[in-house]
Scaffold this motif. Structure first.
Motif, mmCIF file in Angstrom:
data_model
loop_
_atom_site.group_PDB
_atom_site.id
_atom_site.type_symbol
_atom_site.label_atom_id
_atom_site.label_comp_id
_atom_site.label_asym_id
_atom_site.label_seq_id
_atom_site.Cartn_x
_atom_site.Cartn_y
_atom_site.Cartn_z
ATOM 1 N N ASP A 158 16.790 -23.624 -56.580
ATOM 2 C CA ASP A 158 18.149 -23.593 -57.155
ATOM 3 C C ASP A 158 18.597 -25.025 -56.580
ATOM 4 O O ASP A 158 20.056 -24.861 -56.087
ATOM 5 C CB ASP A 158 19.183 -22.466 -56.866
ATOM 6 C CG ASP A 158 20.271 -22.363 -57.769
ATOM 7 O OD1 ASP A 158 20.209 -22.954 -58.818
ATOM 8 O OD2 ASP A 158 21.236 -21.705 -57.237
ATOM 9 N N ILE A 159 18.322 -26.095 -56.897
ATOM 10 C CA ILE A 159 18.710 -27.430 -56.489
ATOM 11 C C ILE A 159 18.743 -28.360 -57.552
ATOM 12 O O ILE A 159 17.872 -28.513 -58.233
ATOM 13 C CB ILE A 159 17.792 -28.013 -55.220
ATOM 14 C CG1 ILE A 159 17.923 -27.127 -54.022
ATOM 15 C CG2 ILE A 159 18.533 -29.708 -54.812
ATOM 16 C CD1 ILE A 159 16.725 -27.733 -53.133
ATOM 17 N N LEU A 160 20.024 -28.801 -57.770
ATOM 18 C CA LEU A 160 20.439 -29.827 -59.027
ATOM 19 C C LEU A 160 20.430 -31.206 -58.004
ATOM 20 O O LEU A 160 21.292 -31.333 -57.109
ATOM 21 C CB LEU A 160 21.623 -29.602 -59.480
ATOM 22 C CG LEU A 160 21.766 -30.603 -60.733
ATOM 23 C CD1 LEU A 160 20.757 -30.263 -61.941
ATOM 24 C CD2 LEU A 160 23.517 -30.282 -61.208
ATOM 25 N N ALA A 161 19.888 -32.198 -58.775
ATOM 26 C CA ALA A 161 19.861 -33.585 -58.113
ATOM 27 C C ALA A 161 20.241 -34.579 -59.518
ATOM 28 O O ALA A 161 19.777 -34.291 -60.605
ATOM 29 C CB ALA A 161 18.647 -34.060 -57.554
ATOM 30 N N LYS A 162 20.923 -35.596 -58.985
ATOM 31 C CA LYS A 162 21.348 -36.594 -59.983
ATOM 32 C C LYS A 162 20.635 -37.892 -59.471
ATOM 33 O O LYS A 162 20.807 -38.223 -58.429
ATOM 34 C CB LYS A 162 22.948 -36.567 -60.033
ATOM 35 C CG LYS A 162 23.460 -37.574 -60.953
ATOM 36 C CD LYS A 162 24.980 -37.560 -61.216
ATOM 37 C CE LYS A 162 25.539 -38.341 -62.029
ATOM 38 N NZ LYS A 162 27.177 -38.373 -61.885
ATOM 39 N N TYR A 163 20.454 -38.773 -60.464
ATOM 40 C CA TYR A 163 19.929 -40.032 -60.204
ATOM 41 C C TYR A 163 20.867 -41.045 -59.965
ATOM 42 O O TYR A 163 21.771 -41.071 -60.527
ATOM 43 C CB TYR A 163 18.827 -40.404 -61.408
ATOM 44 C CG TYR A 163 18.035 -41.749 -61.116
ATOM 45 C CD1 TYR A 163 17.106 -41.663 -60.406
ATOM 46 C CD2 TYR A 163 18.348 -42.937 -61.681
ATOM 47 C CE1 TYR A 163 16.217 -42.953 -59.996
ATOM 48 C CE2 TYR A 163 17.951 -44.221 -61.251
ATOM 49 C CZ TYR A 163 16.702 -44.187 -60.677
ATOM 50 O OH TYR A 163 15.942 -45.188 -60.353
ATOM 51 N N ASP A 164 20.554 -41.885 -58.726
ATOM 52 C CA ASP A 164 21.426 -42.636 -58.373
ATOM 53 C C ASP A 164 21.128 -44.111 -58.649
ATOM 54 O O ASP A 164 19.998 -44.619 -57.997
ATOM 55 C CB ASP A 164 21.842 -42.648 -57.054
ATOM 56 C CG ASP A 164 22.985 -43.538 -56.629
ATOM 57 O OD1 ASP A 164 23.340 -44.356 -57.132
ATOM 58 O OD2 ASP A 164 23.120 -43.389 -55.053
ATOM 59 N N ASP A 165 21.614 -44.754 -59.464
ATOM 60 C CA ASP A 165 20.970 -46.219 -59.757
ATOM 61 C C ASP A 165 21.119 -47.172 -58.739
ATOM 62 O O ASP A 165 20.064 -47.924 -58.602
ATOM 63 C CB ASP A 165 21.870 -46.742 -61.115
ATOM 64 C CG ASP A 165 21.626 -46.084 -62.325
ATOM 65 O OD1 ASP A 165 20.506 -45.661 -62.627
ATOM 66 O OD2 ASP A 165 22.414 -45.973 -63.266
#
Length: 174
Positions: A158-165
């Protein structure tokens, strides 16, 4: 939900449901039986039509957007970059609508929408599965069709990760 203009008739399969009282109003139809529906918005400022298949649990609470644009008699203010806002246009979108995503991708979008306070219906999506139990979702703006963000959701943990440019890495969304 159907956003539209004042005085427009809202129909489903040619049965009148309501008439709008305000600009940019939303109308909630239902409950509806499973089946195929043609929602129409017809008024003096324009019209829009959307074919929707409501089949089973996946379509409960489905949002249908019928957007119209107002027309003016002046030709001086024409912006050649404007696009047609009606949902039944042949505009190509990079991603898929929320309603046709896999169960894992729909779960990832739901988690993303809750944690990031985003309206999931404002985007189209491209889904992939880089690893078992991890779903990657690319969000494309529904109107401009430009990539907005990329997320990965690990359903097992249950982990959400967002791509960091800036770092070229995925960063956990708290």
């Amino acid at each position: 939900m159907l956003p539209f203009r004042r005085g427009a008739a809202i129909t489903a399969n040619d049965v009148k449901l309501s008439t709008t009282k305000y600009d940019h109003e939303s109308y909630q139809a239902g409950p509806l039986m499973p089946g195929s529906y043609t929602f129409k918005l017809e008024g003096s400022t324009g019209s829009a039509k959307k074919q929707v298949d409501l089949m089973g649990q996946a379509n409960v609470g489905k949002a249908v957007k019928l957007l119209t644009t107002t027309t003016t008699t002046s030709t001086d203010d024409v912006d050649e970059n404007d696009s047609d806002d009606t949902e039944d246009s042949n505009q190509h979108h990079t991603g898929k609508a929320l309603s046709v995503l896999s169960k894992d991708a729909a779960t990832a979008v739901s988690v993303m929408a809750n944690k990031e306070d985003r309206d999931a219906d404002d985007y189209t999506y491209v889904e992939s599965q880089p690893w078992d139990n991890v779903t990657e979702i690319k969000l494309y703006d529904e109107d401009s069709d430009k990539l907005v963000d990329t997320y990965r959701y690990d359903k097992k943990n249950d982990i959400l990760a967002k791509y960091d440019d800036a770092t070229s890495k995925f960063v956990e969304v708290k």
